[in-house]
Design an enzyme around this catalytic site. Structure first.
Site, PDB file in Angstrom:
ATOM      1  N   TYR A 148       0.820  -1.207   0.000  1.00  0.00           N
ATOM      2  CA  TYR A 148       0.000   0.000   0.000  1.00  0.00           C
ATOM      3  C   TYR A 148       0.852   1.254   0.000  1.00  0.00           C
ATOM      4  O   TYR A 148       2.032   1.228   0.334  1.00  0.00           O
ATOM      5  CB  TYR A 148      -0.993   0.007   1.176  1.00  0.00           C
ATOM      6  CG  TYR A 148      -0.389   0.297   2.529  1.00  0.00           C
ATOM      7  CD1 TYR A 148      -0.314   1.602   3.006  1.00  0.00           C
ATOM      8  CD2 TYR A 148       0.083  -0.722   3.339  1.00  0.00           C
ATOM      9  CE1 TYR A 148       0.219   1.880   4.254  1.00  0.00           C
ATOM     10  CE2 TYR A 148       0.611  -0.457   4.583  1.00  0.00           C
ATOM     11  CZ  TYR A 148       0.686   0.846   5.038  1.00  0.00           C
ATOM     12  OH  TYR A 148       1.218   1.110   6.273  1.00  0.00           O
ATOM     13  N   CYS A 149       0.217   2.345  -0.425  1.00  0.00           N
ATOM     14  CA  CYS A 149       0.830   3.673  -0.391  1.00  0.00           C
ATOM     15  C   CYS A 149      -0.266   4.651   0.032  1.00  0.00           C
ATOM     16  O   CYS A 149      -1.186   4.258   0.745  1.00  0.00           O
ATOM     17  CB  CYS A 149       1.448   4.022  -1.751  1.00  0.00           C
ATOM     18  SG  CYS A 149       0.251   4.136  -3.106  1.00  0.00           S
ATOM     19  N   HIS A 150      -0.192   5.885  -0.411  1.00  0.00           N
ATOM     20  CA  HIS A 150      -1.183   6.873  -0.007  1.00  0.00           C
ATOM     21  C   HIS A 150      -2.531   6.634  -0.698  1.00  0.00           C
ATOM     22  O   HIS A 150      -3.547   6.461  -0.038  1.00  0.00           O
ATOM     23  CB  HIS A 150      -0.660   8.280  -0.294  1.00  0.00           C
ATOM     24  CG  HIS A 150      -1.504   9.369   0.281  1.00  0.00           C
ATOM     25  ND1 HIS A 150      -1.396  10.672  -0.121  1.00  0.00           N
ATOM     26  CD2 HIS A 150      -2.481   9.366   1.223  1.00  0.00           C
ATOM     27  CE1 HIS A 150      -2.260  11.420   0.556  1.00  0.00           C
ATOM     28  NE2 HIS A 150      -2.932  10.644   1.376  1.00  0.00           N
TER      29      HIS A 150
END
Length: 110
Positions: free
Chosen positions: A67-69
């Protein structure tokens, strides 16, 4: 990227998986300053630009949720992992921002 679909998981699907198996490998590919603002519990931080140098730190026998932003960097990371033999890697659609909106509204959003 190829036309092959990158495996994804929704925040609600991830929540159910974490409820069943809290030992899932969560990979955060954001930068340290973003991780310091908010991150999922027990997530491993490996910024996207350092991922090629840290493949040995990832479990090859376990599902990896990336995941990221908002889900863009993690999509690239998941594609990279898939191409490098991590066939159980999945992208968290919408990233931690969608997780904070849908699952844990107490998390800080930025």
């Amino acid at each position: 990227m190829q036309n092959t679909a990158i495996p994804e998981i929704t925040p609600s699907e991830l929540k159910q998986k974490l409820d069943d198996d809290p030992s899932l490998f969560l990979l955060d590919v954001r930068e340290q300053n973003e991780y310091d603002i908010v991150h999922l519990e027990d997530a491993h931080l490996i910024p996207l630009n350092t991922l090629p140098y840290n493949l040995d730190d990832l479990p090859s026998d376990q599902e990896i949720i990336v995941y990221c932003h908002h889900g863009t960097r993690s999509l690239y990371a998941t594609a990279f992992l898939q191409k490098n033999g991590y066939t159980r890697a999945k992208n968290l659609s919408g990233g931690i921002d969608q997780w904070a909106a849908d699952i844990d509204t107490t998390l800080r959003r930025y």
